[in-house]
Design a protein around this motif. Structure first.
Motif, mmCIF file in Angstrom:
data_model
loop_
_atom_site.group_PDB
_atom_site.id
_atom_site.type_symbol
_atom_site.label_atom_id
_atom_site.label_comp_id
_atom_site.label_asym_id
_atom_site.label_seq_id
_atom_site.Cartn_x
_atom_site.Cartn_y
_atom_site.Cartn_z
ATOM 1 N N LEU A 44 0.873 -1.154 0.055
ATOM 2 C CA LEU A 44 0.148 -0.141 0.043
ATOM 3 C C LEU A 44 0.822 1.222 -0.115
ATOM 4 O O LEU A 44 0.269 2.366 0.024
ATOM 5 C CB LEU A 44 -0.878 -0.094 1.039
ATOM 6 C CG LEU A 44 -2.180 -1.031 0.843
ATOM 7 C CD1 LEU A 44 -2.845 -1.345 2.544
ATOM 8 C CD2 LEU A 44 -3.223 -0.466 -0.079
ATOM 9 N N ARG A 103 -2.824 1.637 -3.883
ATOM 10 C CA ARG A 103 -3.785 2.087 -3.516
ATOM 11 C C ARG A 103 -5.245 2.833 -4.056
ATOM 12 O O ARG A 103 -6.191 2.573 -3.808
ATOM 13 C CB ARG A 103 -3.397 3.580 -2.728
ATOM 14 C CG ARG A 103 -2.159 3.238 -1.339
ATOM 15 C CD ARG A 103 -2.093 4.521 -0.577
ATOM 16 N NE ARG A 103 -1.468 5.674 -1.678
ATOM 17 C CZ ARG A 103 -0.375 5.788 -1.803
ATOM 18 N NH1 ARG A 103 0.585 4.846 -1.724
ATOM 19 N NH2 ARG A 103 0.034 6.976 -2.445
ATOM 20 N N LEU A 109 -1.705 7.403 5.881
ATOM 21 C CA LEU A 109 -2.685 7.409 4.915
ATOM 22 C C LEU A 109 -4.106 7.914 5.933
ATOM 23 O O LEU A 109 -4.053 7.582 6.870
ATOM 24 C CB LEU A 109 -3.245 6.056 4.344
ATOM 25 C CG LEU A 109 -2.526 5.345 3.643
ATOM 26 C CD1 LEU A 109 -2.755 4.125 3.055
ATOM 27 C CD2 LEU A 109 -1.629 5.941 2.460
#
Length: 147
Positions: free
Chosen positions: A54, A60, A98
């Protein structure tokens, strides 16, 4: 009639196979059912520390629909061991932080197979912020070792 070469067939079949695999993994109703014992996902923004696949923007985008605007982050007290993190007092893992909403977190949970392969736990990053991180479940490691 012109016959296709094996290379041309491969060039056509590979993207189709990849698209099928991605659909099966990420969107299909047959490959993942969120285990009933897991708490529901709370609304609002969530921070997730990632350190593997990721960290790549295309992944993503495929997993939760956008590349996002990640920030570099460091998790201290751990080291990477294959697909997991292991406690290590002097260790550190570099990754990305994130910021996702509840729907995107649900898609990340599906990608990581929350409750089957991974658990999602809170950690404190070097800068003091807290974030979710996915950790392998012991049962998942044991199952893969048997195969």
């Amino acid at each position: 009639m012109r016959l296709r070469t094996p290379l041309a067939t491969l060039a056509i079949a590979s993207p189709l196979a990849l698209a099928g695999w991605l659909w099966l993994t990420m969107l299909s109703p047959w490959t993942y059912d969120r285990p009933a014992h897991l708490a529901p996902i709370q609304e609002g923004p969530h921070r997730v520390f990632v350190y593997g696949t990721l960290t790549h923007a295309p992944v993503r985008w495929l997993v939760y629909g956008r590349a996002g605007d990640p920030q570099r982050a460091v998790l201290e007290g751990f080291r990477r061991t294959g697909l997991d993190l292991a406690p290590a007092p002097a260790g550190r893992v570099e990754g990305l932080l994130l910021r996702v909403d509840a729907r995107e977190l649900s898609r990340l949970d599906r990608y990581e197979r929350l409750g089957i392969r991974y658990e999602r736990v809170r950690v404190e990053l070097r800068d003091g912020r807290t974030a979710w991180v996915y950790r392998r479940l012991p049962a998942a490691d044991a199952t893969e070792a048997e195969q």
